[in-house]
Each structure stands twice: as C-alpha cells, then as structure tokens.
Motif scaffolding. Structure first.
Motif, PDB file in Angstrom:
ATOM      1  N   GLN A 112      -3.604 -19.717   0.335  1.00  0.00           N
ATOM      2  CA  GLN A 112      -4.823 -18.493   0.613  1.00  0.00           C
ATOM      3  C   GLN A 112      -5.230 -18.429   2.296  1.00  0.00           C
ATOM      4  O   GLN A 112      -4.653 -19.487   2.751  1.00  0.00           O
ATOM      5  CB  GLN A 112      -6.400 -19.588   0.624  1.00  0.00           C
TER       6      GLN A 112
ATOM      7  N   ASP B 211      -6.529 -15.384   4.821  1.00  0.00           N
ATOM      8  CA  ASP B 211      -7.455 -14.757   5.104  1.00  0.00           C
ATOM      9  C   ASP B 211      -8.544 -13.782   3.866  1.00  0.00           C
ATOM     10  O   ASP B 211      -8.951 -12.371   3.529  1.00  0.00           O
ATOM     11  CB  ASP B 211      -7.241 -13.584   5.847  1.00  0.00           C
ATOM     12  N   GLY B 212      -8.331 -15.183   2.797  1.00  0.00           N
ATOM     13  CA  GLY B 212      -9.274 -15.094   1.160  1.00  0.00           C
ATOM     14  C   GLY B 212      -8.499 -14.211   0.682  1.00  0.00           C
ATOM     15  O   GLY B 212      -8.857 -13.933  -0.578  1.00  0.00           O
ATOM     16  N   LEU B 213      -6.718 -14.036   0.638  1.00  0.00           N
ATOM     17  CA  LEU B 213      -5.969 -13.711  -0.697  1.00  0.00           C
ATOM     18  C   LEU B 213      -4.800 -15.180  -0.741  1.00  0.00           C
ATOM     19  O   LEU B 213      -4.544 -15.558   0.276  1.00  0.00           O
ATOM     20  CB  LEU B 213      -5.624 -12.471   0.060  1.00  0.00           C
ATOM     21  N   TYR B 214      -4.421 -14.990  -2.044  1.00  0.00           N
ATOM     22  CA  TYR B 214      -3.816 -15.383  -2.250  1.00  0.00           C
ATOM     23  C   TYR B 214      -2.022 -14.796  -2.703  1.00  0.00           C
ATOM     24  O   TYR B 214      -2.180 -13.771  -2.239  1.00  0.00           O
ATOM     25  CB  TYR B 214      -3.922 -15.387  -3.499  1.00  0.00           C
TER      26      TYR B 214
ATOM     27  N   THR C  47       0.675 -11.123  -2.345  1.00  0.00           N
ATOM     28  CA  THR C  47      -0.853 -10.849  -1.995  1.00  0.00           C
ATOM     29  C   THR C  47      -1.758 -10.094  -3.638  1.00  0.00           C
ATOM     30  O   THR C  47      -1.166  -9.499  -4.751  1.00  0.00           O
ATOM     31  CB  THR C  47      -0.919 -10.097  -1.249  1.00  0.00           C
TER      32      THR C  47
ATOM     33  N   GLU D 137      -5.895 -10.833  -5.143  1.00  0.00           N
ATOM     34  CA  GLU D 137      -7.088 -11.056  -4.391  1.00  0.00           C
ATOM     35  C   GLU D 137      -7.961 -12.072  -5.211  1.00  0.00           C
ATOM     36  O   GLU D 137      -9.042 -12.890  -4.984  1.00  0.00           O
ATOM     37  CB  GLU D 137      -8.745  -9.886  -4.516  1.00  0.00           C
TER      38      GLU D 137
END
Length: 377
Positions: free
Chosen positions: A72, A74-77, A128, A130
C-alpha cells in the motif's frame, strides 16, 4: 585470330567468376557455423547467424506479481517489478498476445476496472489499484525488446568439458595420426618398387592395386574384424590403425607410383652408376622429390580418417572412453537435438583440425595430383 583471342579472354573471366562463386558458396555455411558456435540458444532460435553482429529483436512475456506481492502506497495497492533481463532494451509492450507492441515505454493502460499498468523505458512496471488485488497468477505483460550482439565462449567451455568432446578429440588424434603415417611409409616403399625395380609379376601387382581402388570397404569390414578377433587384436587402436592402413594403401600406392615414375630417369641412373643402392636412392633422391605426392595423400588420408564413423564404430568400440568425435556428435544429435548451440560448437571443433591441415598443405595437393595424373610408365 583477334576474335578468338577475345573470346578466350571472356571465357577465362567466366571461369574465374564461376570458381569464385563456388568457393563463396562453400565458405558461407562454414562461416555461419563458426558464428553460430559463439551464440546462445535464444539468439539461434530467434534470428539467423548474419544477425549476430547487430542488435536482435525478440518478443516474449513476463507475469506480474500476485496479490501477495502488493503493497500500500498513498492509499493505493501497488505491485512493482521489471520486465527486462540483462542488457535488453524495451521498444514496445502490450497486454495481449495479438498486440504485443500496442504501447510505447512510459505509457499507461487500464487492464481491469480500476487497475492501471505502466511500463517504463527502463523495464520497470507499476500496477496500481484502489481496491485489493484478487489474483492467484500475475497479469501477463508482453514485451518487444532489442538485445545487443553477444558472442560468448561458454559453448566451447561446455563442449570441451561437460560434453566429453575433449576426450573424443584426443581419441580422434590418436587414431588419425598413426593411420596417416603408417600407410604413407608402407606405400612409399611399395611405390618405389613398382616404379623403378625390376622383378617378376610387377605388372600384375600394379593391376591388382588399381583393382583394389574400386572395392568398397563395407564388404570387408566384418571379415576383417573376425580376423582381428581370431589373432587376438580385437577392438583397439592397433586394430583400427591396421584397418585404415589397409583401406588407404591402394590409393596411396597408385598415387605415389604414378608420381615416382615421372621422376627424371637420368638422376636415378646416375646414382646407380655411382654405386648407390636402391635404399639409398629411395631415401636420398626419390623420397625428397616425391614430397608433393606424399603431402597430397596425407591430406586425403587424414581427412578421411578424421571424419570416419563407420570404421571407428566397427574396430574401436562405443564406450565413452573410446568414442571418436564423429561418434560423440552422433550421440549429441540424438540426445541434444534442441540445443543447436552445442551442435554448432561441436561440429566446428570437429572440422577445425582438418581445415588447418588442408590449408597448410593445399599447395602440395594440386602439384601432387597433377603430376601423378599425367605421368606414368
């Protein structure tokens, strides 16, 4: 007369050009084999040997990591990695096998709902999402790359050590050198006797030698092997030396006898008047003057013995310690039919020594053959 002279000149140029083209046609495969022996398996499979000196284009695919490899940020996988190996240069990439070059390096595409894939020029990719990834197998990334010219000696190191060709190389030398020297020594004495010594039955012996030239060696292999076994020679170096000597003697005697007949009679008669014996004439006069013919036969005999498989199989055996190079190459063709780099390297090693022998002695070949073919008595 001028027209005839001009026509002759034109024909001479045609002959020279034709000879050059024939030599070129025979040389190109040898050059290709030599270059291929320094290439790896992927290069041989993807392009011809003529592409070895420039970058070659290759296509393939790699798989991204799975959901277990995601992190993870900055909030992204995010799943990251690289699609390149070694010194490859990425020229295009894609996500479908039908369009492996749909995107340029640095571009981004969407492969699933919310999944963004970017492949950079340096080969690094970034996938990437969400939401968490749910995949057991990674996504395929098809790549089009350019690999720089890369010639390596690893094939030779492998063949000369792990593949057993080094031992076979020594076995072939052990067979070829005596099997070339012995018939030359015997044939030189026989040719001198048939050319310059007077004795009953000389013409019949000469005719018998000529008759033996047309006898195929295959008809005598089994009887000769049975004779070897009966006298206790069996399968070994002595047996194969004697076999090659017997098979090579008719040509050697015929070639040397025709050459020696054409030597200046005055020189030999003068030596006899001075009291020289036949052995002294042979050793000091005939043998040095016959060197072109001796070299011609040496080339033929060495090349034949070096490239022989049939006689070696019958008279030497098939164990790893006894195999000659042609035997090892036969096994490689069966067990390593897909490893063309090994076959190319092995084949070039096997022809390297004959090429050296031929080019170092070829100036004597024409002299010996021409003299032996037009002189007789």
């Amino acid at each position: 007369m001028e027209g005839m002279a001009g026509q002759k000149s034109s024909l001479t140029w045609v002959v020279n050009i034709s000879a050059f083209l024939l030599v070129l046609l025979w040389t190109i495969p040898t050059l290709g084999l030599f270059v291929s022996s320094f290439r790896d398996r992927d290069q041989i499979a993807s392009s011809g040997w003529w592409a070895s000196f420039s970058a070659s284009e290759q296509t393939g695919f790699v798989r991204t990591g799975t959901d277990d490899d995601a992190t993870q940020v900055d909030g992204l996988y995010v799943i990251e990695g690289t699609v390149l190996e070694g010194d490859q240069e990425l020229t295009a990439w894609g996500t479908r096998s039908r369009e492996p070059g749909a995107f340029q390096p640095g571009e981004t595409t969407e492969i699933e709902d919310g999944w963004q894939l970017t492949v950079n020029e340096d080969g690094s990719y970034r996938l990437t999402s969400e939401a968490p990834f749910e995949m057991r197998r990674g996504e395929r990334i098809f790549t089009t790359t350019k690999a720089p010219a890369n010639l390596t000696t690893a094939n030779y190191q492998r063949v000369l050590t792990a593949e057993g060709l080094g031992r076979a190389f020594m076995n072939t030398l052990t067979v070829a050198i005596p099997a070339t020297v012995i018939p030359i020594l015997i044939a030189a004495f026989a040719a001198y006797a048939l050319a310059w010594m007077q004795f009953p039955g000389r013409a019949l012996l000469t005719a018998a030698v000529v008759g033996l030239l047309v006898v195929p060696l295959q008809v005598s292999l089994i009887p000769l092997l049975q004779m070897h076994n009966s006298i206790g020679i069996g399968k070994g170096y002595l047996g194969i030396w004697l076999a090659h000597t017997g098979f090579g003697l008719p040509l050697a005697v015929y070639l040397l006898r025709n050459y020696m007949v054409g030597l200046p009679r005055e020189v030999i008669e003068s030596a006899r008047v001075d009291g020289a014996t036949d052995f002294q004439i042979f050793r000091r006069i005939v043998l040095p003057l016959s060197f072109p013919a001796l070299a011609s036969f040496a080339i033929f005999q060495f090349l034949w013995v070096w490239n022989d498989l049939l006689v070696a199989t019958v008279f030497l055996g098939n164990t790893r310690e006894q195999l000659v190079m042609t035997g090892v190459l036969r096994e490689l063709m069966g067990s390593k039919g897909g490893e063309w780099e090994i076959l190319a390297t092995s084949a070039f090693i096997s022809i390297a020594v004959p090429l050296i022998v031929f080019f170092s002695m070829q100036r004597y070949l024409v002299r010996g053959l021409l003299a032996g073919s037009v002189k007789g008595g």
